[in-house]
Design an enzyme around this catalytic site. Structure first.
Site, PDB file in Angstrom:
ATOM      1  N   GLU A 250       0.823  -1.216   0.000  1.00 52.25           N
ATOM      2  CA  GLU A 250       0.000   0.000   0.000  1.00 52.25           C
ATOM      3  C   GLU A 250       0.856   1.265   0.000  1.00 52.25           C
ATOM      4  O   GLU A 250       0.404   2.317  -0.425  1.00 52.25           O
ATOM      5  CB  GLU A 250      -0.945   0.021   1.199  1.00 52.25           C
ATOM      6  CG  GLU A 250      -0.278   0.290   2.525  1.00 52.25           C
ATOM      7  CD  GLU A 250      -1.253   0.410   3.676  1.00 52.25           C
ATOM      8  OE1 GLU A 250      -1.618   1.537   4.026  1.00 52.25           O
ATOM      9  OE2 GLU A 250      -1.645  -0.635   4.217  1.00 52.25           O
ATOM     10  N   HIS A 300      -5.609  -2.949  -1.435  1.00 50.85           N
ATOM     11  CA  HIS A 300      -5.769  -2.140  -0.231  1.00 50.85           C
ATOM     12  C   HIS A 300      -6.848  -1.099  -0.517  1.00 50.85           C
ATOM     13  O   HIS A 300      -6.852  -0.459  -1.570  1.00 50.85           O
ATOM     14  CB  HIS A 300      -4.465  -1.433   0.130  1.00 50.85           C
ATOM     15  CG  HIS A 300      -4.550  -0.575   1.340  1.00 50.85           C
ATOM     16  ND1 HIS A 300      -4.816   0.781   1.270  1.00 50.85           N
ATOM     17  CD2 HIS A 300      -4.435  -0.868   2.655  1.00 50.85           C
ATOM     18  CE1 HIS A 300      -4.851   1.284   2.496  1.00 50.85           C
ATOM     19  NE2 HIS A 300      -4.616   0.308   3.348  1.00 50.85           N
TER      20      HIS A 300
END
Length: 387
Positions: A250, A300
């Site tokens: 992420e 994510h």
């Protein structure tokens, strides 16, 4: 057709109670939306990853840096626009806030393209491999309270009661405290519910290895962001030392940033953040690279209903990987803590919680053109800050 205006909307409100993760605690909920207007009246919406003052800084990048570069361009020229903006910014930021800002713009351009062609974004991406997507509930944020273990027990039980079939919790308070938190949640939900943990890069490799062994004992499905995103060797060492899946990504940006992470098999599960890594245009490149190296992808997701809808399209268009008669299906990450920017932002809500409860943990795809959503402009005006 030309781009006539790029507008940043930073929205914010005070939380009823403080929430946190391993790096900080926060009192305000913030989201950053991007609106792109065209000369034919078609408007696109996107979202930039980053809360608090980061969102306010990204607002300046969107409106003062990138907007002058792309005004007058054809919004369907997404690849051309992406490279023009990146090439003019690369000497000043190949990662971080410039790429987060470009991400929101890119997503809005895909929304416009879908509306122009009168098809959902997932159709532009090649079509839907699935009509419904499983959802896992993300909750159990860190709080500065003496009874956190008990709170996590209650919250995890509540997530199950809402219909979610898997869940994720925060850790990062130190190995011993983290183990007690995970033990409390596992006791609450039982041995068979998939449980993931997110450390938000709180540990060194030497700290993460003994914690990872405890997580294995507790049947944790993945150990997310155990070490700093820059520590690729640390990630690889953890993958080799532990049986629990190591997840991350992420905090990475662009296909070039993901190259070594993927090529060197630094994670067992890749977690690209489309609102941060460079938008849908570069998400697709990262996905292709991950597939070429046989690294599973679980997106994510953090932010408003715009981010949630964007990821629903991406997960719909994610191929079964590897191909099989009964493949493991991707899951949508969904933050279960109260968030007006998910629940009240759109004219027609995505109704994730309602669908999960009604459909045994699954949600249906948005069906309208583009992202299939319409933000409520009065709501945006009410919560806008930074003007």
């Amino acid at each position: 057709m030309k781009i006539t205006q790029v507008i940043s909307h930073v929205l914010q409100y005070d939380l009823d109670e403080e929430l946190g993760y391993s790096q900080q605690y926060y009192f305000k909920r913030t989201t950053h939306l991007v609106e792109i207007r065209t000369d034919i009246g078609v408007t696109g919406w996107g979202e930039c990853f980053g809360g608090g003052n980061i969102a306010l800084a990204n607002k300046t990048i969107v409106e003062k840096v990138i907007q002058p570069m792309i005004l007058g361009m054809n919004p369907l020229d997404r690849e051309v626009i992406w490279h023009k903006a990146y090439n003019l910014m690369r000497d000043h930021g190949q990662k971080g806030m410039p790429i987060q800002s470009l991400s929101g713009i890119d997503i809005a351009l895909w929304d416009i393209a879908g509306k122009i062609h009168n098809v959902p974004v997932y159709q532009l991406l090649g079509g839907a491999f699935r009509e419904q997507i499983g959802v896992y509930g993300y909750g159990m944020m860190l709080q500065r309270v003496p009874d956190l273990e008990h709170r996590f027990e209650l919250e995890s039980a509540a997530i199950l009661d809402k219909g979610f079939k898997a869940m994720k919790m925060k850790i990062g308070l130190g190995v011993e405290k983290d183990v007690r938190l995970v033990e409390a949640v596992r006791k609450s939900i039982g041995p068979d519910v998939p449980l993931m943990v997110d450390a938000n890069h709180a540990y060194t490799t030497r700290e993460a290895i003994p914690l990872g062994r405890e997580l294995e004992r507790l049947g944790v499905a993945w150990f997310e962001e155990p070490v700093a995103p820059e520590d690729l060797q640390g990630y690889r060492d953890l993958c080799e030392a532990l049986d629990v899946n190591i997840a991350g990504g992420e905090g990475e940006f662009t296909v070039w940033g993901f190259r070594d992470l993927i090529k060197n098999r630094c994670v067992d599960i890749l977690q690209p953040e489309v609102c941060g890594l460079g938008g849908i245009t570069h998400y697709q490149k990262v996905l292709a690279m991950a597939q070429a190296h046989f690294v599973p992808v679980v997106n994510h997701v953090w932010g408003s209903a715009v981010a949630v809808a964007t990821n629903m399209h991406l997960l719909a268009a994610l191929p079964d990987f590897p191909g099989a008669a009964h493949p493991v299906q991707p899951m949508l990450e969904y933050d279960t803590t109260p968030n007006r920017f998910r629940e009240e932002l759109l004219v027609d809500s995505l109704e994730i919680n309602e669908q999960v409860k009604r459909n045994d943990g699954f949600v249906s795809l948005p069906k309208g053109p583009g992202l299939g959503i319409e933000p409520n402009l009065d709501f945006i005006k009410k919560y806008s800050v930074g003007y």
